[in-house]
Design a protein around this motif. Sequence first.
Motif, PDB file in Angstrom:
ATOM      1  N   TRP A 182       0.822  -1.215   0.000  1.00 19.91           N
ATOM      2  CA  TRP A 182       0.000   0.000   0.000  1.00 19.91           C
ATOM      3  C   TRP A 182       0.855   1.264   0.000  1.00 19.91           C
ATOM      4  CZ3 TRP A 182      -5.004  -1.068  -0.771  1.00 19.91           C
ATOM      5  CH2 TRP A 182      -5.381  -2.389  -0.557  1.00 19.91           C
ATOM      6  N   ASP A 183       2.143   1.093  -0.234  1.00 17.77           N
ATOM      7  CA  ASP A 183       3.058   2.231  -0.269  1.00 17.77           C
ATOM      8  C   ASP A 183       2.608   3.235  -1.337  1.00 17.77           C
ATOM      9  OD1 ASP A 183       5.224   3.857   0.180  1.00 17.77           O
ATOM     10  OD2 ASP A 183       6.628   2.652  -0.981  1.00 17.77           O
ATOM     11  N   GLY A 184       2.509   4.502  -0.935  1.00 13.95           N
ATOM     12  CA  GLY A 184       2.121   5.552  -1.866  1.00 13.95           C
ATOM     13  C   GLY A 184       0.631   5.656  -2.106  1.00 13.95           C
ATOM     14  N   MET A 185      -0.157   4.786  -1.473  1.00 18.61           N
ATOM     15  CA  MET A 185      -1.592   4.759  -1.696  1.00 18.61           C
ATOM     16  C   MET A 185      -2.237   6.080  -1.295  1.00 18.61           C
ATOM     17  SD  MET A 185      -4.302   3.196  -2.587  1.00 18.61           S
ATOM     18  CE  MET A 185      -6.065   3.368  -2.359  1.00 18.61           C
ATOM     19  N   TRP A 203      12.994  -1.660  -7.163  1.00 15.71           N
ATOM     20  CA  TRP A 203      12.891  -0.667  -6.092  1.00 15.71           C
ATOM     21  C   TRP A 203      13.934   0.433  -6.255  1.00 15.71           C
ATOM     22  CZ3 TRP A 203       9.635   0.583  -2.182  1.00 15.71           C
ATOM     23  CH2 TRP A 203      10.115   1.478  -1.224  1.00 15.71           C
ATOM     24  N   ARG A 204      15.163   0.054  -6.538  1.00 18.48           N
ATOM     25  CA  ARG A 204      16.223   1.055  -6.676  1.00 18.48           C
ATOM     26  C   ARG A 204      15.966   1.978  -7.875  1.00 18.48           C
ATOM     27  NH1 ARG A 204      19.199  -3.481  -5.159  1.00 18.48           N
ATOM     28  NH2 ARG A 204      19.718  -3.975  -7.337  1.00 18.48           N
ATOM     29  N   ARG A 205      15.433   1.414  -8.944  1.00 16.08           N
ATOM     30  CA  ARG A 205      15.120   2.241 -10.115  1.00 16.08           C
ATOM     31  C   ARG A 205      14.089   3.301  -9.768  1.00 16.08           C
ATOM     32  NH1 ARG A 205      10.867   1.650 -13.405  1.00 16.08           N
ATOM     33  NH2 ARG A 205      10.447  -0.451 -12.621  1.00 16.08           N
ATOM     34  N   ARG A 206      13.138   2.957  -8.929  1.00 21.78           N
ATOM     35  CA  ARG A 206      12.053   3.877  -8.583  1.00 21.78           C
ATOM     36  C   ARG A 206      12.384   4.778  -7.408  1.00 21.78           C
ATOM     37  NH1 ARG A 206       7.569   2.707  -6.533  1.00 21.78           N
ATOM     38  NH2 ARG A 206       8.146   0.807  -5.412  1.00 21.78           N
ATOM     39  N   ARG A 207      13.022   4.178  -6.383  1.00 23.75           N
ATOM     40  CA  ARG A 207      13.095   4.847  -5.087  1.00 23.75           C
ATOM     41  C   ARG A 207      14.505   5.063  -4.569  1.00 23.75           C
ATOM     42  NH1 ARG A 207       7.904   4.120  -2.752  1.00 23.75           N
ATOM     43  NH2 ARG A 207       8.621   5.466  -1.079  1.00 23.75           N
ATOM     44  N   GLY A 208      15.514   4.571  -5.266  1.00 27.47           N
ATOM     45  CA  GLY A 208      16.881   4.750  -4.804  1.00 27.47           C
ATOM     46  C   GLY A 208      17.119   4.052  -3.484  1.00 27.47           C
ATOM     47  N   SER A 209      17.577   4.794  -2.503  1.00 27.81           N
ATOM     48  CA  SER A 209      17.918   4.211  -1.203  1.00 27.81           C
ATOM     49  C   SER A 209      16.816   4.390  -0.167  1.00 27.81           C
ATOM     50  CB  SER A 209      19.215   4.837  -0.675  1.00 27.81           C
ATOM     51  OG  SER A 209      19.054   6.249  -0.525  1.00 27.81           O
ATOM     52  N   GLU A 210      15.634   4.811  -0.582  1.00 26.68           N
ATOM     53  CA  GLU A 210      14.539   4.972   0.371  1.00 26.68           C
ATOM     54  C   GLU A 210      14.212   3.659   1.064  1.00 26.68           C
ATOM     55  OE1 GLU A 210      10.903   7.334  -0.242  1.00 26.68           O
ATOM     56  OE2 GLU A 210      11.740   7.802  -2.215  1.00 26.68           O
ATOM     57  N   VAL A 211      13.703   3.774   2.280  1.00 28.11           N
ATOM     58  CA  VAL A 211      13.333   2.600   3.065  1.00 28.11           C
ATOM     59  C   VAL A 211      11.854   2.303   2.850  1.00 28.11           C
ATOM     60  CG1 VAL A 211      13.160   1.646   5.390  1.00 28.11           C
ATOM     61  CG2 VAL A 211      15.094   3.123   4.784  1.00 28.11           C
ATOM     62  N   ALA A 212      11.514   1.031   2.688  1.00 25.05           N
ATOM     63  CA  ALA A 212      10.128   0.629   2.480  1.00 25.05           C
ATOM     64  C   ALA A 212       9.310   0.840   3.748  1.00 25.05           C
ATOM     65  CB  ALA A 212      10.071  -0.835   2.046  1.00 25.05           C
ATOM     66  N   LEU A 213       7.989   0.840   3.593  1.00 28.30           N
ATOM     67  CA  LEU A 213       7.102   1.018   4.734  1.00 28.30           C
ATOM     68  C   LEU A 213       7.210  -0.144   5.717  1.00 28.30           C
ATOM     69  CD1 LEU A 213       3.770   2.228   3.068  1.00 28.30           C
ATOM     70  CD2 LEU A 213       5.572   3.626   4.092  1.00 28.30           C
ATOM     71  N   THR A 214       6.952   0.141   6.974  1.00 34.57           N
ATOM     72  CA  THR A 214       6.881  -0.914   7.982  1.00 34.57           C
ATOM     73  C   THR A 214       5.550  -1.653   7.839  1.00 34.57           C
ATOM     74  OG1 THR A 214       5.820   0.497   9.626  1.00 34.57           O
ATOM     75  CG2 THR A 214       8.236   0.507   9.557  1.00 34.57           C
ATOM     76  N   GLU A 215       5.433  -2.816   8.498  1.00 39.62           N
ATOM     77  CA  GLU A 215       4.176  -3.566   8.470  1.00 39.62           C
ATOM     78  C   GLU A 215       3.037  -2.739   9.054  1.00 39.62           C
ATOM     79  OE1 GLU A 215       4.106  -7.494   9.975  1.00 39.62           O
ATOM     80  OE2 GLU A 215       5.970  -8.091   8.993  1.00 39.62           O
ATOM     81  N   THR A 216       3.328  -1.966  10.099  1.00 39.32           N
ATOM     82  CA  THR A 216       2.294  -1.132  10.715  1.00 39.32           C
ATOM     83  C   THR A 216       1.802  -0.077   9.737  1.00 39.32           C
ATOM     84  OG1 THR A 216       3.239  -1.456  12.918  1.00 39.32           O
ATOM     85  CG2 THR A 216       1.793   0.447  12.615  1.00 39.32           C
ATOM     86  N   GLU A 217       2.722   0.568   9.033  1.00 43.39           N
ATOM     87  CA  GLU A 217       2.331   1.582   8.053  1.00 43.39           C
ATOM     88  C   GLU A 217       1.532   0.965   6.911  1.00 43.39           C
ATOM     89  OE1 GLU A 217       6.036   4.766   8.543  1.00 43.39           O
ATOM     90  OE2 GLU A 217       6.332   2.916   7.386  1.00 43.39           O
ATOM     91  N   GLN A 218       1.928  -0.226   6.481  1.00 42.04           N
ATOM     92  CA  GLN A 218       1.178  -0.917   5.438  1.00 42.04           C
ATOM     93  C   GLN A 218      -0.250  -1.204   5.913  1.00 42.04           C
ATOM     94  OE1 GLN A 218       1.951  -1.543   2.366  1.00 42.04           O
ATOM     95  NE2 GLN A 218       4.119  -1.966   2.115  1.00 42.04           N
ATOM     96  N   MET A 219      -0.389  -1.654   7.141  1.00 40.50           N
ATOM     97  CA  MET A 219      -1.693  -1.987   7.688  1.00 40.50           C
ATOM     98  C   MET A 219      -2.581  -0.741   7.788  1.00 40.50           C
ATOM     99  SD  MET A 219      -3.722  -4.322   8.690  1.00 40.50           S
ATOM    100  CE  MET A 219      -2.601  -5.717   8.877  1.00 40.50           C
TER     101      MET A 219
END
Length: 265
Positions: free
Chosen positions: A194-197, A233-249
């Motif tokens: 749901w990242d970016g939703m 992921w690197r092509r789109r976001r570089g070194s950004e960190v993905a969302l945590t499970e809590t943030e996804q939820m």
Amino acid sequence: MPTIYIHLVRHAQGWHNLSKENEAMRDPDLTPFGRDQCAQLARSFPHHDRVTHLVASPMRRTLYTCLLSFEPVLNNNKERKVVALPDVQEISPLPCDTGSPVEALAAEFSGGGGGAGAVDLGLLTPEWNDKSDGSVYAPRMDRLEARARRARAWLRELGREFIAASQEGRGGGVDAHIVVVTHGGFLHFLTQDWDGMNPAQGTGWVNTEWRSYEFVGGEEDEEARLRETGASWRRRRGSEVALTETEQMELRIAMKGRLEEEWGA
């Protein structure tokens, strides 16, 4: 061991993307700008020579996006067709997200029409575009998640069958590269990401955006979970960190609230 790669693509701009009023259009076509987006994707997509399967939602905008954007793939193999998969159609019951009858699609895509016979409609039933409450395609959270799971399992099996066949013919086998052209809202269910939703817009994907995924678990994984590849992921976001499970939820809950508010799901 050969790998199954799933390249997910959101369709190009359709007429319904231009205004709220245009959402009343039934199964709209691509705009001229949307066709230009397809041409750009055809030029920029780096894996045309590796693609083993083309799959698309049976909506007109997704079928045309696949036919136009992956024309190099079709030209390389005249026997290849775009498989229309009803489980990856869009979420809502709005006219713009409700597909055309099978016979209309057959006339347009299977008999020398816009698809020049390059679309396989064999998986469609007369009920494929039924979004009513009793349908498996109703915009309810449990049914959306169920059909996303079915779609992932179907794609995984498609890849496994290809790899098994290639191993018989080539010894070590070759990777499967499956392109799936679908919709912004459904992509979040398909990826379970749901990242970016943006609940107001219904998606975090832009038109003709593509990302690449691999299956996470083995045959015992009933969810057939996908994970975006590191290169994608690197092509789109570089070194950004993905969302945590809590943030996804939290974002998933926001989507559930939107479905309940708009369609009583």
